[in-house]
Write an enzyme that holds these catalytic residues in place. Structure first.
Site, PDB file in Angstrom:
ATOM      1  N   ASP A 229      -2.606 -39.009 -41.117  1.00 28.19           N
ATOM      2  CA  ASP A 229      -2.175 -37.852 -40.344  1.00 28.19           C
ATOM      3  C   ASP A 229      -0.995 -38.210 -39.438  1.00 28.19           C
ATOM      4  O   ASP A 229      -0.918 -39.313 -38.896  1.00 28.19           O
ATOM      5  CB  ASP A 229      -3.355 -37.357 -39.492  1.00 28.19           C
ATOM      6  CG  ASP A 229      -3.005 -36.185 -38.610  1.00 28.19           C
ATOM      7  OD1 ASP A 229      -2.735 -35.098 -39.160  1.00 28.19           O
ATOM      8  OD2 ASP A 229      -2.985 -36.350 -37.370  1.00 28.19           O
ATOM      9  N   GLU A 254       1.471 -37.937 -44.075  1.00 24.57           N
ATOM     10  CA  GLU A 254       2.011 -36.632 -43.696  1.00 24.57           C
ATOM     11  C   GLU A 254       3.233 -36.838 -42.798  1.00 24.57           C
ATOM     12  O   GLU A 254       3.102 -37.021 -41.591  1.00 24.57           O
ATOM     13  CB  GLU A 254       0.947 -35.811 -42.951  1.00 24.57           C
ATOM     14  CG  GLU A 254       1.463 -34.463 -42.488  1.00 24.57           C
ATOM     15  CD  GLU A 254       0.760 -33.949 -41.226  1.00 24.57           C
ATOM     16  OE1 GLU A 254       0.724 -32.724 -41.022  1.00 24.57           O
ATOM     17  OE2 GLU A 254       0.277 -34.781 -40.428  1.00 24.57           O
ATOM     18  N   ASP A 337      -2.490 -26.711 -42.465  1.00 26.75           N
ATOM     19  CA  ASP A 337      -1.524 -26.398 -41.405  1.00 26.75           C
ATOM     20  C   ASP A 337      -0.542 -25.316 -41.839  1.00 26.75           C
ATOM     21  O   ASP A 337      -0.309 -24.345 -41.123  1.00 26.75           O
ATOM     22  CB  ASP A 337      -0.731 -27.649 -41.023  1.00 26.75           C
ATOM     23  CG  ASP A 337      -1.555 -28.658 -40.244  1.00 26.75           C
ATOM     24  OD1 ASP A 337      -2.385 -28.243 -39.419  1.00 26.75           O
ATOM     25  OD2 ASP A 337      -1.372 -29.867 -40.472  1.00 26.75           O
TER      26      ASP A 337
END
Length: 451
Positions: A229, A254, A337
């Protein structure tokens, strides 16, 4: 070989006998060899299953009555049918935010809103029984504290065990994160994350104890790999440390940076800088880790709005990361997201299946989103596209020949085996060779494969 006790004469005689026996037994030996070869071809699939990632949650999954881990058990057979090889599960540690992205006690998997440790292990075991590997969502850029220090600042961390693993104080926070730090940590190596303390990943104890925790997730819980992340928050050479220390089966980061935009608010045609940032991150991270191809997502979701000329770069290749480093690119249409109930950067909802027709026929590692597969009524079409990919051996490094890229039509041939068309234009003229036949079609897309 003198130490074996053979004289030259004995060796010569043995050689002659072996030669004689080989000639006498040639028909039998040959037949056995052919039979074994034929048997191996029958037992070996034409192509190994290409890697197919599945995001097994959305932004609301933590609210599922009865627990998300238990609920996901019922979806495994459908994922198997789609050819999924890896499932990405949500952050599993205790977190002050229900979705798991504000973690604190990293070893405490019983306080998760998705379910407890036993339920997680049962879910992972069920996936493994069906040949699907499990990816843990690793949130290590930042961390929430358990207690306040003598200054009244929330900077005393608890690991979730009876011993002192991951029990840290303010000196483990990046020194330039002045809202929380006592100034004794190292400078941050990436972007600041304001809602929580940024952890000092240069600290050797941080690296050691986080690596130990990740290896515990592998050996004790059953995870096979990682989704890192917010990797903008720390240097890619830090990612390399955790990759080297944990040896995951698969890992993806990410790195979500903004595209270049024109004054009219649309993405610029040339996004080389954006995709090169992804490539550079992968290379600086050791070259094994993959990255979500945000470049392809951004260009593709603009292109399907009758601007499909965007899907061919100045060199005639795909314009995203898959056009320069496809083997390390994970393509996707949406995630928790960009879509779901957050919708920070959504793909046009009426054109999502065109997106899947593109990523499931093109190089890179495709990622399917839970909502699209189970909630949007697209499961059957996605399964068909996935089977075409597997049947034709399309892989992360397959070759793409772009045959047309106009406003209303994009056509490409992949590995000389599959042709895909997306866009509202139905007249493909003479682009499709006569030895190709339609394998799948739907709203504004069609896929052909060789007869």
């Amino acid at each position: 070989m003198q130490h074996l006790g053979f004289s030259n004469q004995k060796k010569k005689k043995r050689k002659l006998n072996l030669h004689h026996n080989w000639k006498m037994n040639l028909p039998i030996t040959f037949l056995i060899h052919i039979c074994l070869l034929a048997l191996s071809l029958l037992l070996t699939p034409a192509f190994a299953a290409p890697t197919l990632l599945f995001q097994g949650f959305n932004w609301e999954s933590s609210n599922k009555e009865g627990g998300w881990y238990n609920s996901l058990m019922n979806s495994i057979s459908d994922m198997v049918a789609a050819g999924v090889t890896h499932v990405w599960l949500p952050p599993s540690s205790q977190s002050v935010a229900p979705q798991g992205y504000m973690p604190g006690r990293l070893y405490d998997l019983n306080a998760s809103q998705y379910g407890n440790e036993a339920e997680l292990k049962a879910l992972i075991n069920a996936f493994h029984n069906k040949g699907i590997k499990c990816i843990a969502d690793i949130v290590i850029n930042h961390r929430t504290a358990e207690k306040q220090d003598s200054r009244g600042i929330w900077s005393i961390f608890e690991g979730g065990t009876a011993d002192d693993r991951l029990d840290w104080g303010p000196s483990f926070i990046c020194k330039d994160d002045t809202q929380y730090s006592n100034g004794q940590g190292n400078p941050d190596t990436g972007d600041d994350f304001e809602p929580a303390p940024d952890i000092d990943h240069i600290n050797p104890r941080v690296q050691r104890e986080l690596s130990d925790w990740m290896n515990w997730l592998k050996t004790e819980i059953g995870f096979d790999g990682w989704r890192f992340d917010f990797v903008r928050g720390y240097s890619p050479n830090i990612t390399k440390v955790y990759m080297d220390n944990t040896s995951p089966d698969f890992a993806v980061g990410e790195l979500w940076n903004s595209l270049s935009y024109e004054q009219d608010g649309k993405p610029a045609y040339n996004q080389d800088q954006h995709r090169n940032e992804l490539v550079q991150w992968v290379q600086n991270g050791g070259g094994v880790v993959t990255a979500f191809d945000f470049t392809t997502k951004g260009i593709l979701q603009a292109a399907v709005e009758r601007e499909l000329w965007r899907m061919k770069d100045t060199n005639g290749n795909p314009p995203g990361m898959i056009g320069v480093l496809p083997g390390n690119a994970v393509t996707f249409i949406e995630n928790h997201d960009t879509g779901s109930t957050q919708n920070h950067w959504p793909f046009p909802s009426d054109k999502v299946i065109q997106g899947y027709a593109y990523i499931l026929t093109h190089p890179g590692v495709p990622s399917l989103f839970y909502d699209h597969f189970f909630d949007w009524g697209l499961k059957d079409e996605i399964v068909i596209l996935s089977k075409i990919r597997t049947r034709n051996g399309i892989s992360a490094t397959s070759n793409v020949q772009i045959m047309a890229a106009d406003s209303d039509m994009y056509v490409a041939m992949i590995d000389d085996k599959v042709i895909v068309k997306i866009g509202p234009e139905y007249d493909v003229g003479n682009l499709i060779p006569p030895n190709f036949q339609i394998a799948s079609s739907g709203k504004d897309y069609c896929v052909w494969e060789k007869k």
